[in-house]
Design an enzyme around this catalytic site. Structure first.
Site, PDB file in Angstrom:
ATOM      1  N   GLY A   1       0.788  -1.230   0.000  1.00  0.00           N
ATOM      2  CA  GLY A   1       0.000   0.000   0.000  1.00  0.00           C
ATOM      3  C   GLY A   1       0.820   1.279   0.000  1.00  0.00           C
ATOM      4  O   GLY A   1       0.331   2.326   0.408  1.00  0.00           O
ATOM      5  N   LYS A   2       2.069   1.215  -0.482  1.00  0.00           N
ATOM      6  CA  LYS A   2       2.902   2.431  -0.435  1.00  0.00           C
ATOM      7  C   LYS A   2       2.370   3.521  -1.369  1.00  0.00           C
ATOM      8  O   LYS A   2       2.394   4.695  -1.016  1.00  0.00           O
ATOM      9  CB  LYS A   2       4.372   2.118  -0.709  1.00  0.00           C
ATOM     10  CG  LYS A   2       4.707   1.436  -2.012  1.00  0.00           C
ATOM     11  CD  LYS A   2       6.194   1.112  -2.087  1.00  0.00           C
ATOM     12  CE  LYS A   2       6.535   0.417  -3.402  1.00  0.00           C
ATOM     13  NZ  LYS A   2       5.892  -0.912  -3.529  1.00  0.00           N
TER      14      LYS A   2
ATOM     15  N   GLU B   1       4.302   4.008 -12.665  1.00  0.00           N
ATOM     16  CA  GLU B   1       3.660   2.691 -12.667  1.00  0.00           C
ATOM     17  C   GLU B   1       2.185   2.783 -13.039  1.00  0.00           C
ATOM     18  O   GLU B   1       1.734   2.136 -13.974  1.00  0.00           O
ATOM     19  CB  GLU B   1       3.819   2.043 -11.287  1.00  0.00           C
ATOM     20  CG  GLU B   1       3.302   0.609 -11.238  1.00  0.00           C
ATOM     21  CD  GLU B   1       3.557  -0.038  -9.884  1.00  0.00           C
ATOM     22  OE1 GLU B   1       3.825  -1.253  -9.874  1.00  0.00           O
ATOM     23  OE2 GLU B   1       3.479   0.648  -8.857  1.00  0.00           O
TER      24      GLU B   1
ATOM     25  N   ARG C   1      -8.365   6.066  -7.373  1.00  0.00           N
ATOM     26  CA  ARG C   1      -7.919   5.853  -5.992  1.00  0.00           C
ATOM     27  C   ARG C   1      -8.156   7.101  -5.133  1.00  0.00           C
ATOM     28  O   ARG C   1      -8.557   7.001  -3.971  1.00  0.00           O
ATOM     29  CB  ARG C   1      -6.436   5.471  -5.973  1.00  0.00           C
ATOM     30  CG  ARG C   1      -6.205   4.025  -6.389  1.00  0.00           C
ATOM     31  CD  ARG C   1      -4.758   3.763  -6.755  1.00  0.00           C
ATOM     32  NE  ARG C   1      -4.553   2.332  -6.948  1.00  0.00           N
ATOM     33  CZ  ARG C   1      -4.054   1.513  -6.026  1.00  0.00           C
ATOM     34  NH1 ARG C   1      -3.708   1.970  -4.844  1.00  0.00           N
ATOM     35  NH2 ARG C   1      -3.907   0.226  -6.271  1.00  0.00           N
TER      36      ARG C   1
ATOM     37  N   GLN D   1      10.894  -0.131  -3.945  1.00  0.00           N
ATOM     38  CA  GLN D   1      10.628  -1.550  -3.700  1.00  0.00           C
ATOM     39  C   GLN D   1      11.623  -2.091  -2.685  1.00  0.00           C
ATOM     40  O   GLN D   1      12.735  -1.585  -2.556  1.00  0.00           O
ATOM     41  CB  GLN D   1      10.778  -2.354  -4.998  1.00  0.00           C
ATOM     42  CG  GLN D   1       9.726  -2.074  -6.037  1.00  0.00           C
ATOM     43  CD  GLN D   1       8.421  -2.805  -5.769  1.00  0.00           C
ATOM     44  OE1 GLN D   1       8.087  -3.111  -4.623  1.00  0.00           O
ATOM     45  NE2 GLN D   1       7.675  -3.079  -6.809  1.00  0.00           N
TER      46      GLN D   1
ATOM     47  N   ARG E   1      16.245  -2.255  -1.901  1.00  0.00           N
ATOM     48  CA  ARG E   1      16.637  -2.949  -3.115  1.00  0.00           C
ATOM     49  C   ARG E   1      17.567  -2.118  -3.993  1.00  0.00           C
ATOM     50  O   ARG E   1      17.398  -0.919  -4.111  1.00  0.00           O
ATOM     51  CB  ARG E   1      15.353  -3.291  -3.891  1.00  0.00           C
ATOM     52  CG  ARG E   1      15.571  -4.211  -5.056  1.00  0.00           C
ATOM     53  CD  ARG E   1      14.225  -4.651  -5.584  1.00  0.00           C
ATOM     54  NE  ARG E   1      14.345  -5.234  -6.886  1.00  0.00           N
ATOM     55  CZ  ARG E   1      13.309  -5.534  -7.655  1.00  0.00           C
ATOM     56  NH1 ARG E   1      12.098  -5.317  -7.227  1.00  0.00           N
ATOM     57  NH2 ARG E   1      13.479  -6.065  -8.827  1.00  0.00           N
TER      58      ARG E   1
ATOM     59  N   GLY F   1      22.611   0.561  -1.397  1.00  0.00           N
ATOM     60  CA  GLY F   1      22.750   1.124  -0.060  1.00  0.00           C
ATOM     61  C   GLY F   1      22.839   2.632  -0.113  1.00  0.00           C
ATOM     62  O   GLY F   1      22.656   3.313   0.886  1.00  0.00           O
TER      63      GLY F   1
ATOM     64  N   LYS G   1      15.013   5.484   9.622  1.00  0.00           N
ATOM     65  CA  LYS G   1      16.075   6.494   9.625  1.00  0.00           C
ATOM     66  C   LYS G   1      15.412   7.860   9.699  1.00  0.00           C
ATOM     67  O   LYS G   1      14.409   8.102   9.014  1.00  0.00           O
ATOM     68  CB  LYS G   1      16.926   6.391   8.349  1.00  0.00           C
ATOM     69  CG  LYS G   1      18.008   7.477   8.272  1.00  0.00           C
ATOM     70  CD  LYS G   1      18.758   7.456   6.946  1.00  0.00           C
ATOM     71  CE  LYS G   1      19.740   8.625   6.894  1.00  0.00           C
ATOM     72  NZ  LYS G   1      20.479   8.687   5.624  1.00  0.00           N
TER      73      LYS G   1
ATOM     74  N   ARG H   1      16.723  11.944  10.196  1.00  0.00           N
ATOM     75  CA  ARG H   1      17.733  12.969  10.497  1.00  0.00           C
ATOM     76  C   ARG H   1      17.193  14.034  11.437  1.00  0.00           C
ATOM     77  O   ARG H   1      17.956  14.834  11.961  1.00  0.00           O
ATOM     78  CB  ARG H   1      18.202  13.642   9.197  1.00  0.00           C
ATOM     79  CG  ARG H   1      19.157  12.768   8.411  1.00  0.00           C
ATOM     80  CD  ARG H   1      20.101  13.550   7.518  1.00  0.00           C
ATOM     81  NE  ARG H   1      21.084  12.641   6.911  1.00  0.00           N
ATOM     82  CZ  ARG H   1      21.210  12.449   5.612  1.00  0.00           C
ATOM     83  NH1 ARG H   1      20.457  13.090   4.769  1.00  0.00           N
ATOM     84  NH2 ARG H   1      22.115  11.608   5.160  1.00  0.00           N
TER      85      ARG H   1
END
Length: 452
Positions: free
Chosen positions: A217-218, A243, A252, A364, A383, A386, A421, A423
């Site tokens: 659901g992102k 997409e 939506r 993803q 994915r 890094g 994460k 900051r």
């Protein structure tokens, strides 16, 4: 006058009279200083002596010190910009030639106009030099030229170093706004109060990475935030969907805003109540400014160029990272693909800084989490690269237990937003309610143990 003398005597655009009158107005009337400070920077003054006087006033104003001819002379002496009686006489002269401060904003406009012309002339010279020296491909030079002109439009010089003294006033202004504001957030409210408590809202120039496995659901979560920001802040939200098509996104948005079952919207089997809700949703959506681009071949440079043309931009959403082309439009595989994603994530961070708005980029996750007993995502699951983790200011994961254990779990339609994460503050988990029929997330009034 000889041709050579004419060239040597040429000066960049400026108005000595306007610079002197603006400074004189500030020295005889402290009440007009705030208005001038909102409009001018020291670099807007062409004459060095005028610039040094304005810098002294600027610093004194930042610290709320009294400003007049005597105090400014003392400040300049303290800073080493004072050269004895000459400067004191010049300050007196400025006050004498300015009988009234009534027209100060007219002088400011003239100074701004000349400063803009000088900056344009400098940028044009740099662009001409790039073309003549053949530095890079034509596309690269065009991109550099656009950046220079855009930096001018945004009121920032593209390569100047900024003294800390100039940063103090905007910082104090921001603190005052926060102290007197309703939200108490430095960034735009995302519409999810508990998420905002963690990340302090969607902050300008931040790259926010939202990652999850396919189908969690992102895209829905990002569009929920887009709608919340557009509705509450009245700013423009740019959505680049590599997409889903524009029509899919609109359906939506209508389902989410109108709380109409998505499957009924897709099939057209709507009740009278549904039609009423859709009409209301359409009315609300018409009052927002959400722009959608569904070109699947977009590069970061394309997105940046399109966003620069939007005057009231508040938020950019990119769905999603791994589908993007690099600037050259080439496709990559294996390790090269990893490098391409690395480059793209870095360019997205640069875009966020240039546009000075938050950029939410969807990503993803690898399948690594599916091999663990606890399937909650971790930073190592990102994915392709890094570097994504390194470039992002905030990394958020979406996790639903019923995605993996549909039958066994008690937490049906409960999601977690995991801030991995941050900051700006702490990390941790935030519970959310997931309504699949309306493709929408909402705040869930319950607490998780942050250490779980």
């Amino acid at each position: 006058m000889a041709f050579e003398d004419e060239i040597l005597s040429r000066q960049m655009p400026h108005s000595l009279e306007a610079e002197q009158a603006a400074l004189g107005s500030m020295l005889i009337d402290a009440g007009c200083i705030r208005d001038v400070m909102d409009k001018l920077q020291p670099d807007d003054f062409y004459i060095r002596q005028n610039r040094e006087i304005f810098e002294a006033i600027y610093t004194m104003f930042s610290y709320s010190r009294p400003i007049d001819g005597v105090t400014v002379a003392e400040e300049m002496q303290k800073n080493g910009a004072y050269d004895g009686q000459t400067t004191r006489n010049y300050l007196v002269q400025l006050m004498e030639i300015t009988p009234t401060s009534a027209n100060v904003m007219e002088y400011v406009k003239i100074i701004q106009d000349r400063s803009l012309l000088r900056t344009l002339a400098k940028a044009a010279g740099e662009i001409t030099a790039m073309v003549q020296e053949g530095l890079g491909e034509a596309r690269d030079i065009l991109e550099a030229a656009e950046q220079k002109v855009y930096a001018i439009r945004r009121g920032r010089s593209s390569q100047e170093l900024t003294p800390v003294a100039q940063l103090i006033k905007p910082f104090l202004d921001q603190l005052n706004e926060l102290a007197s504001g309703e939200t108490g957030l430095p960034g735009l409210p995302s519409g999810f109060s508990m998420v905002d408590q963690k990340i302090h809202g969607l902050n300008r120039s931040d790259l926010i990475l939202l990652a999850a496995r396919p189908g969690v659901g992102k895209s829905s979560f990002a569009m929920n935030m887009a709608l919340n920001v557009a509705r509450q802040s009245r700013k423009t939200v740019a959505v680049f969907s590599l997409e889903m098509s524009k029509d899919q996104l609109l359906i939506r948005l209508m389902a989410s805003e109108g709380l109409v079952d998505l499957s009924r919207l897709m099939t057209g089997r709507l009740s009278a109540t549904d039609w009423g809700r859709i009409t209301q949703a359409a009315r609300t959506l018409r009052q927002t400014d959400i722009r959608i681009d569904d070109n699947p071949m977009l590069t970061v440079a394309d997105m940046n160029a399109k966003c620069r043309r939007l005057d009231n931009l508040g938020l950019v959403i990119v769905d999603y990272l791994q589908l993007m082309s690099s600037s050259g439009g080439k496709s990559y595989a294996g390790e090269n693909r990893q490098q391409a994603v690395s480059d793209i994530s870095r360019m997205l961070k640069i875009m966020a800084k240039e546009l000075d708005v938050p950029v939410i980029c969807l990503s993803q996750l690898s399948r690594a989490n599916e091999k663990r007993e606890d399937k909650r995502p971790m930073l190592s699951d990102l994915r392709d690269s890094g570097a994504i983790e390194q470039d992002a200011d905030i990394v958020m994961f979406l996790y639903r237990e019923d995605y993996y254990n549909r039958e066994e779990t008690e937490n049906r339609n409960v999601a977690e937003c995991i801030v991995a994460k941050n900051r700006h503050g702490e990390t941790g988990k935030v519970p959310l309610r997931w309504s699949p029929e309306y493709v929408t997330f909402s705040t869930l009034e319950m607490r998780y143990d942050e250490e779980d």
